[in-house]
Design a protein around this motif. Sequence first.
Motif, short mmCIF file in Angstrom:
data_model
loop_
_atom_site.label_atom_id
_atom_site.label_comp_id
_atom_site.label_asym_id
_atom_site.label_seq_id
_atom_site.Cartn_x
_atom_site.Cartn_y
_atom_site.Cartn_z
N GLU A 32 28.92 -0.55 9.64
CA GLU A 32 28.05 0.00 8.61
C GLU A 32 26.91 -0.98 8.36
OE1 GLU A 32 30.83 0.67 5.45
OE2 GLU A 32 31.35 2.65 6.25
N ARG A 51 23.66 2.14 2.09
CA ARG A 51 24.06 2.23 3.50
C ARG A 51 23.02 3.04 4.24
NH1 ARG A 51 29.67 4.80 4.81
NH2 ARG A 51 28.48 6.75 4.90
N SER A 61 25.66 4.28 9.94
CA SER A 61 27.08 4.14 10.25
C SER A 61 27.27 4.44 11.72
CB SER A 61 27.89 5.11 9.38
OG SER A 61 29.27 4.94 9.65
#
Length: 660
Positions: A604, A612, A615
Amino acid sequence: MQHRSLLGLIPVAALSALCAWSAGTAGAGVAPAAPLPDARGSLSPRGVDIGRWEHGEVNPLSNWPPPDPDPPVDVLHYDLALTFDVVNPVVNGTATVTAVWGSEPDNVLRLDLVGIPATAVRDGQGNPLAFLQDPSGLHITMVPAPVRGDTVTVAVDYGGTVTSGYYVKPEVAYTFVEPQDARYWFPCQDEPWDKATLALHGRVPSDKILVSNGVLDSTVAVGNDLVYNWREDHPLATYLMCASISNYAVLPQASDVTPLTWYVYPNHTTAAHNTFKYVDEMIAFYDSTLVPYPFDKYSMCESDLGGGMEHQTATLLGSGIVTAGYTYEWVVAHELAHQWFGDLVTLASWQDVWLNEGFATFYEAVWQGAFYGPGYFDDRMQNAEDIVFNIEDGGGDVRILDPPVDELFSSIVYYKGAWVLRMLRDLVGKSTFDAAIRDYLNAHAFGNATTADLQAAMEAHYGQPLGWFFDQWLRAKGHPHLSYLMVPVQLADGWHAEVDIRQTQSGQIYRFPLEFTVTTTAGDTTVTGWVETAHDLLDFPVSARPLTVAVDPAGKILESHMENTTTAAPERLPVVSLRAWPNPFAGALHVSGVVDGAGSGRLEVYDVRGRRVRSLRADGGDLLWNGEDDRGRPVPPGVYFLRAPATGKAVRVVRLAGGS
Ligand SMILES: [Zn+2]
């Protein structure tokens, strides 16, 4: 003292003999004493009767009492005028005790005296004093009532059978009272923290020699007997006061350090010359390595026991040691080392027994290493480790600081104690260690010390706190059990040996430096990393592809280790660290170490605000991040954090401008 620990080291063929000798050392195995009247209810809180516990009664304590910071009295001097029967264990005479009054609130002087009756007590002027004797000791009513700081003297006439601590055998009669059986042969404050000087006037048949502590002032004939007038002006603990009686042959040995005299059975003089031939060098070694030998003489007296006992200036040694030559020379070294560790500086309470036995065991190995070569030190420490592991793996583990009452002389105290000192010396460095030990000995010379005193001396020289070290090795049971796996990793900067290492023991997690010898295609290299948590990942750059790793190749840490063979093929190795390169990066970023032991994982990517942005999934090998977010847009230049949830590892990267 050295007795039970012999059992771990002797050839099997000798076992039965040694067990027989050992029976005499602790008192418990000697001809059973007549049971004392049960007076459990009258046990004083201070006068714990350990001797009765040794004779099979239940001890009321689970651990040893700490030193008394403000004792009722402080004994200065014992004068013992005693006749020793050498046919039966009988002693008769007068003990004159001089003490300074302390915290005792009443006018009662309480002395330990068990099993042997007092018949009269007088004060310093010869006036009779009232007294009461019960199983908790002798209670003397002082008139007038002393106040704190007064010096008082009492003379106690007593005599009869000694039920523990004075042993009469065909060839020898001797006292052996460690830890707390002095009270069976003379009235005393039988605590290691109350050191006093001693004069022993011992009357024995004229064909016998009586050896005691200190210097021999005179020998006086009285009828068919001889009175030996010994005097020890250096304070000593009651458990170190002694009498050894036999028709000894007397063997002097030349020394520049102090007069050396060996008292052995007449038929053992040749053997003793052989066994003791290097004691002059041994005492010179300790004298120069530690602090100068502090007493007026050193003697060893042959006796009927399994090991030895370090009476101040007058060690007892079993016949099996005297006649064994080199085989048990280490016992001779052990007892001699006790003259510094135990006698010059005495444990403040039995909680600190490792300060006696750990040091004596360590310095017997130090002597052997210095005199015979470093391999002898290593062999003794390896032997000690084997003993510790055998006991601990058998469930017999104890903590070595403040051990349970019935584990005072556990081999763990001796051998793990020695290992603690060995690891401490490696940690702080030999010159620092030696200087700190000299300070410790000087600061507490002729007195007492605690483990905290040792730690303080060591920290003063090392310059850093050592509480973590003392806590983990002294207060916890057991030792580290390590499971490790080495993974060869080739990165942009070359080969690395990455070592995944776990502590698998229950309880205490240890912290220690650990050496590894890494064998590569270009040869061996030795590196050091710190094991600090339950699961550490250590990374060692090496010059060529690593093939194998040896853990703790020189055996410097009290640990056991096993290679982790449960993890299968190399492509499914556990992750060893999260790596990213090049860093900073402009184009694609290579990332390794994302996967866990099952061979899969996610990477991540977070921006500096904790959002974030990407991913990625990794299966088996490394992965590439092309600098795009989850929507396929290039992320702006700046700082990003890569995180591998499978391992909890994170790494900081910088994306430069100009990326795709
Ligand atoms: Zn010892």
